[in-house]
Scaffold this motif. Structure first.
Motif, PDB file in Angstrom:
ATOM      1  N   HIS A  84       0.958  -1.182  -0.035  1.00 25.10           N
ATOM      2  CA  HIS A  84      -0.263  -0.120  -0.040  1.00 25.10           C
ATOM      3  C   HIS A  84       0.793   1.268  -0.083  1.00 25.10           C
ATOM      4  O   HIS A  84       0.466   2.373  -0.414  1.00 25.10           O
ATOM      5  N   VAL A  85       1.875   1.135   0.611  1.00 24.11           N
ATOM      6  CA  VAL A  85       2.963   2.358   0.410  1.00 24.11           C
ATOM      7  C   VAL A  85       3.419   2.508  -0.960  1.00 24.11           C
ATOM      8  O   VAL A  85       3.307   3.719  -1.486  1.00 24.11           O
ATOM      9  N   LEU A  86       3.786   1.339  -1.545  1.00 20.98           N
ATOM     10  CA  LEU A  86       4.261   1.370  -2.847  1.00 20.98           C
ATOM     11  C   LEU A  86       3.056   2.020  -3.920  1.00 20.98           C
ATOM     12  O   LEU A  86       3.057   3.015  -4.718  1.00 20.98           O
ATOM     13  N   PHE A  87       1.839   1.477  -3.542  1.00 19.76           N
ATOM     14  CA  PHE A  87       0.637   2.008  -4.196  1.00 19.76           C
ATOM     15  C   PHE A  87       0.439   3.456  -4.259  1.00 19.76           C
ATOM     16  O   PHE A  87       0.290   4.279  -5.029  1.00 19.76           O
ATOM     17  N   THR A  88       0.695   4.079  -2.950  1.00 24.22           N
ATOM     18  CA  THR A  88       0.386   5.630  -2.732  1.00 24.22           C
ATOM     19  C   THR A  88       1.419   6.481  -3.330  1.00 24.22           C
ATOM     20  O   THR A  88       1.319   7.443  -3.999  1.00 24.22           O
ATOM     21  N   VAL A  89       2.733   5.914  -3.445  1.00 24.28           N
ATOM     22  CA  VAL A  89       3.960   6.338  -3.929  1.00 24.28           C
ATOM     23  C   VAL A  89       3.774   6.416  -5.611  1.00 24.28           C
ATOM     24  O   VAL A  89       3.540   7.305  -6.204  1.00 24.28           O
TER      25      VAL A  89
END
Length: 309
Positions: free
Chosen positions: A25-30
């Motif tokens: 989800h961190v990668l998704f946001t970035v």
């Protein structure tokens, strides 16, 4: 397209980045922020060039098409990547994979030719200023853009067409976060020698031809600048090429990192990292580079700002 026992292959599975689930989800946001920024920047650049009469020159004509290509380029990869980051199902249909490869390859090749054209434009403007209106006429610009799309489409159609002749026996897993040529050709159980040879020849020709056009253009530009008697004149002339030279350095530097490194166990992971920069970050950076380093673009942005506020 069939596998070893004659059944039809309907989908592939993408391996993504191998990050732990909590980081997905961190990668998704970035990646979402990068993609939104990319779309806003590139669409804004196109609208600015269309709205400002001072930007109706061959260089900005090419830049307008470069931003359009970057929009299509990153949109081919980013939405599916974002979906896979938050979905348990990492599959992509066979035809979806073929279309992704075709669009990605077509607009990626187009990027090379547009950057080469912009280098030639700088060369003619600086080294052959009297011939500039003739060499860079609107008719010739249209012919070049049309030619680059045709060449890019034919180039990628050859590779995607050959996928229909390959057999996939047991492995349908693509070790990449999107459908790219090299990762796909690593998994068939049939002979891929012809496909690999054509991939190397076509990609090698396009890269070599466009890189040589850029290199020779800047050799002549540098020679012309060094002959100028005034230091201020040399600096002013070179400044007009800084934005393009920066974009070219980042673009071809990334390609070199991806394809010219020795084969190793980490080469596929390195290709994933390079692909993130090549397919997602560079399309976002290009309009920023031209905005920050170009006086005309800055003035155009100020003019629009005054009209709005």
């Amino acid at each position: 397209m069939t596998n070893g026992n004659g059944t039809e292959v309907t989908e592939f599975f993408l391996l993504e980045f191998g990050a732990e689930h909590r980081f997905q989800h961190v990668l998704f946001t970035v990646f979402l922020l990068i993609y939104v920024t990319c779309m806003v920047d590139n669409i804004g650049m196109i609208l600015l060039i269309k709205a400002d009469s001072r930007l109706q020159t061959p260089m900005y004509f090419f830049l307008q098409h470069l931003t359009f290509v970057d929009i299509c380029f990153t949109t081919t990869v980013s939405p599916k990547t974002l979906q896979n980051l938050i979905s348990e199902n990492k599959s992509i249909s066979f035809m979806g994979c073929v279309m992704q490869l075709w669009v990605y390859g077509t607009f990626g090749t187009n990027d090379c030719y547009l950057l080469a054209a912009m280098a030639v434009n700088c060369y003619v403007a600086i080294c052959k200023p009297l011939h500039y209106p003739i060499v860079m006429s609107h008719t010739i610009l249209i012919q070049f853009i049309a030619g680059s799309y045709v060449i890019s489409s034919i180039n990628t159609s050859v590779h995607t067409g050959l996928l229909f002749s390959l057999s996939f026996c047991n492995s349908h897993i693509i070790n990449h976060f999107f459908c790219d040529g090299s990762p796909i050709l690593a998994i068939p159980c049939s002979n891929t020698a012809i496909s690999i040879m054509l991939l190397v020849v076509f990609v090698g020709f396009n890269l070599a031809f466009t890189m040589l056009a850029v290199i020779f253009s800047y050799i002549y530009i540098l020679a012309t600048i060094l002959k100028m008697p005034s230091t201020a004149g040399r600096r002013k002339t070179f400044t007009t090429c800084v934005s393009h030279l920066t974009a070219v350095t980042i673009f071809y530097g990334t390609l070199s990192y991806m394809y010219l490194q020795p084969h190793s166990n980490n080469s596929q992971n390195n290709m994933k990292v390079g692909s993130i920069f090549y397919g997602i970050l560079i399309p976002m950076l290009n309009p920023l580079i031209y905005s920050l380093r170009n006086k005309e673009v800055k003035e155009g942005l100020k003019g629009i700002g005054k009209k709005i506020f």
